[in-house]
Design a protein around this motif. Structure first.
Motif, PDB file in Angstrom:
ATOM      1  N   GLY A   1       0.809  -1.211   0.000  1.00 57.92           N
ATOM      2  CA  GLY A   1       0.000   0.000   0.000  1.00 57.92           C
ATOM      3  C   GLY A   1       0.844   1.264   0.000  1.00 57.92           C
TER       4      GLY A   1
ATOM      5  N   SER B   1     -14.787   1.590  -0.875  1.00 58.48           N
ATOM      6  CA  SER B   1     -15.109   0.910   0.378  1.00 58.48           C
ATOM      7  C   SER B   1     -16.541   0.391   0.400  1.00 58.48           C
ATOM      8  CB  SER B   1     -14.888   1.852   1.566  1.00 58.48           C
ATOM      9  OG  SER B   1     -13.517   2.193   1.683  1.00 58.48           O
TER      10      SER B   1
ATOM     11  N   GLU C   1     -10.929  -1.194   0.142  1.00 56.59           N
ATOM     12  CA  GLU C   1     -10.250  -0.897   1.402  1.00 56.59           C
ATOM     13  C   GLU C   1     -11.243  -0.959   2.554  1.00 56.59           C
ATOM     14  OE1 GLU C   1      -6.537   1.569   1.409  1.00 56.59           O
ATOM     15  OE2 GLU C   1      -7.905   2.953   2.407  1.00 56.59           O
TER      16      GLU C   1
ATOM     17  N   GLU D   1     -10.377  -1.750   8.653  1.00 58.97           N
ATOM     18  CA  GLU D   1      -9.199  -1.997   9.481  1.00 58.97           C
ATOM     19  C   GLU D   1      -7.921  -1.418   8.882  1.00 58.97           C
ATOM     20  OE1 GLU D   1      -8.924  -6.166  10.403  1.00 58.97           O
ATOM     21  OE2 GLU D   1     -10.382  -5.971  12.016  1.00 58.97           O
ATOM     22  N   ALA D   2      -8.056  -0.688   7.786  1.00 60.81           N
ATOM     23  CA  ALA D   2      -6.880  -0.098   7.127  1.00 60.81           C
ATOM     24  C   ALA D   2      -6.277   1.005   7.990  1.00 60.81           C
ATOM     25  CB  ALA D   2      -7.280   0.470   5.765  1.00 60.81           C
TER      26      ALA D   2
ATOM     27  N   LEU E   1      -9.620   6.660   5.954  1.00 62.13           N
ATOM     28  CA  LEU E   1     -10.602   5.592   5.791  1.00 62.13           C
ATOM     29  C   LEU E   1     -11.834   6.101   5.067  1.00 62.13           C
ATOM     30  CD1 LEU E   1     -10.319   4.329   9.478  1.00 62.13           C
ATOM     31  CD2 LEU E   1      -9.223   3.306   7.472  1.00 62.13           C
TER      32      LEU E   1
ATOM     33  N   ALA F   1      -7.958  -4.886   0.739  1.00 68.57           N
ATOM     34  CA  ALA F   1      -7.012  -4.190   1.607  1.00 68.57           C
ATOM     35  C   ALA F   1      -7.655  -3.880   2.954  1.00 68.57           C
ATOM     36  CB  ALA F   1      -6.554  -2.892   0.934  1.00 68.57           C
ATOM     37  N   GLY F   2      -6.809  -3.698   3.952  1.00 70.01           N
ATOM     38  CA  GLY F   2      -7.300  -3.337   5.281  1.00 70.01           C
ATOM     39  C   GLY F   2      -7.354  -4.536   6.204  1.00 70.01           C
TER      40      GLY F   2
ATOM     41  N   GLN G   1      -3.779  -5.941  -0.745  1.00 67.99           N
ATOM     42  CA  GLN G   1      -2.889  -4.790  -0.545  1.00 67.99           C
ATOM     43  C   GLN G   1      -2.563  -4.717   0.940  1.00 67.99           C
ATOM     44  OE1 GLN G   1      -3.365  -0.714  -2.478  1.00 67.99           O
ATOM     45  NE2 GLN G   1      -3.954  -0.228  -0.375  1.00 67.99           N
ATOM     46  N   ILE G   2      -1.278  -4.635   1.242  1.00 65.23           N
ATOM     47  CA  ILE G   2      -0.801  -4.599   2.625  1.00 65.23           C
ATOM     48  C   ILE G   2       0.103  -3.382   2.785  1.00 65.23           C
ATOM     49  CG2 ILE G   2       0.548  -5.820   4.387  1.00 65.23           C
ATOM     50  CD1 ILE G   2      -0.113  -8.430   2.893  1.00 65.23           C
TER      51      ILE G   2
ATOM     52  N   SER H   1       0.802  -1.539   6.457  1.00 64.95           N
ATOM     53  CA  SER H   1       1.464  -1.383   7.764  1.00 64.95           C
ATOM     54  C   SER H   1       2.648  -2.315   7.969  1.00 64.95           C
ATOM     55  CB  SER H   1       0.455  -1.579   8.901  1.00 64.95           C
ATOM     56  OG  SER H   1      -0.513  -0.555   8.874  1.00 64.95           O
TER      57      SER H   1
ATOM     58  N   GLY I   1      -2.239   0.772  10.678  1.00 63.95           N
ATOM     59  CA  GLY I   1      -3.367  -0.130  10.496  1.00 63.95           C
ATOM     60  C   GLY I   1      -3.807  -0.758  11.809  1.00 63.95           C
TER      61      GLY I   1
END
Length: 354
Positions: A20, A136, A162, A165-166, A170, A212-213, A233-234, A236, A330
């Motif tokens: 990310g 989202s 997303e 928890e991203a 947000l 993601a998230g 998608q990662i 953190s 995150g």
């Protein structure tokens, strides 16, 4: 589960893992280049990317445009000329210029959120750059996909979902963030996928969906794929890597953080954000920090009204002042316990090591 490669039109990524984009200065050439070199898709954030360029204090746009080109070219060099992308926030004052600069520099992918990127097809027209919106909700996915099809006659090359928890900004109302469970959100993910399927049929092409998230490990990746995602998608977890572009103190703040050190804040961008609860965050809960200098980052920002300058807060943090700056994170940051090379992290995420 053995992870399959991620195919986005004519781009082939060894692992279905996108790193990310993280601004200001968290994901630049070193991190993005290393991720791409090791089989993922590295992403550079253009948000105030030129904060350490000569002349930034006087002309932020010029410094940022210069830095976009520099970091994309360097990331491609580090990666061995593998695909590298950028994340460009719609909320940026110089959004169009950032997109044009990224295309000119040879970015393979542009991911765009913090607003609906309705003009992204127009700004990238004539290039081979792949474009993807961040959404989202199924409603947002339908709006943007419909808009692109009607106005530009094209589909998204992929789409990023997303979840709540991203880290960072947000796409939810503040009161929603902690109310939506993982199970609840999986229903929304499936609804988004159904919407995407409709547009795949209309456009006659595949539109990979990236989740993601809250994605932390190999099991999470496998679970996302079991829901129908093409990849994840990662963000953190890539902060706590040797190659991350942030100061070592920033990375260490992630390692030291516990789950109850993470909170939701109000951002001048106009969205809630998830960040580490430090002195800065505790102070802005009840106080404003007068903006002494405007860094021209957001299209809709009145320095006299915002609670603090987000550019200054993020620059302070990336330079290592993690108590008096803003440290986005995150929901699973409290589970990070060490700093590792990007190679080792990707091998772990791919399921090759524990």
């Amino acid at each position: 589960m053995e992870l399959k490669e991620l195919v986005i039109r004519d781009l082939v990524i060894k692992y279905p893992i996108i790193q990310g984009g993280m601004g200001v200065g968290i994901s630049r050439c070193n991190l993005a280049g290393a991720v791409s070199a090791n089989g993922g898709l590295g992403i550079i954030s253009t948000a105030q990317i030129g904060y350490d360029e000569p002349g930034f204090e006087k002309d932020q746009n010029k410094a940022n445009i210069c830095a976009i080109r520099k970091h994309i070219l360097k990331a491609k060099e580090i990666s061995g000329n593998k695909p590298v992308g950028v994340n460009i926030m719609v909320a940026l004052k110089d959004y169009k210029e950032h997109v044009k600069a990224a295309v000119m520099a040879g970015a393979d992918v542009i991911i765009s959120g913090a607003g609906l990127p309705v003009h992204l097809p127009e700004y990238t027209k004539g290039s081979n750059c792949k474009i993807a919106p961040i959404v989202s909700s199924a409603k947002a996915a339908k709006v943007i996909l419909q808009n692109w099809l009607k106005k530009a006659g094209r589909a998204a090359d992929f789409i990023v979902i997303e979840g709540p928890e991203a880290g960072g900004h947000l796409g939810f109302k503040k009161e929603q963030v902690n109310q939506v469970t993982k199970e609840d959100y999986e229903i929304e993910i499936k609804a988004i996928m159904e919407t995407v399927k409709e547009f795949e049929e209309k456009c006659g092409q595949e539109i990979p969906v990236i989740v993601a998230g809250g994605i932390f490990n190999h099991d999470d990746i496998c679970h996302a794929i079991s829901l129908g995602a093409s990849g994840v998608q990662i963000a953190s977890r890539f902060v706590a890597t040797d190659e991350c572009d942030a100061d070592i103190k920033y990375k260490q703040a992630y390692v030291n953080a516990k789950s109850d050190d993470i909170t939701i804040i109000d951002s001048p961008v106009g969205m809630p954000g998830r960040a580490l609860k430090n002195k800065f965050v505790q102070y802005i809960e009840n106080n404003k920090i007068p903006v002494k200098k405007c860094f021209n980052c957001l299209a809709k920002c009145n320095p006299a009204e915002v609670p603090y300058c987000i550019t200054k807060a993020l620059i302070d943090a990336v330079r290592g002042d993690t108590e008096n700056g803003l440290v986005f994170a995150g929901a699973n940051t409290g589970r990070i316990d060490k700093i590792v090379p990007v190679h080792d992290l990707i091998e772990e995420l791919a399921g090759h090591t524990k």
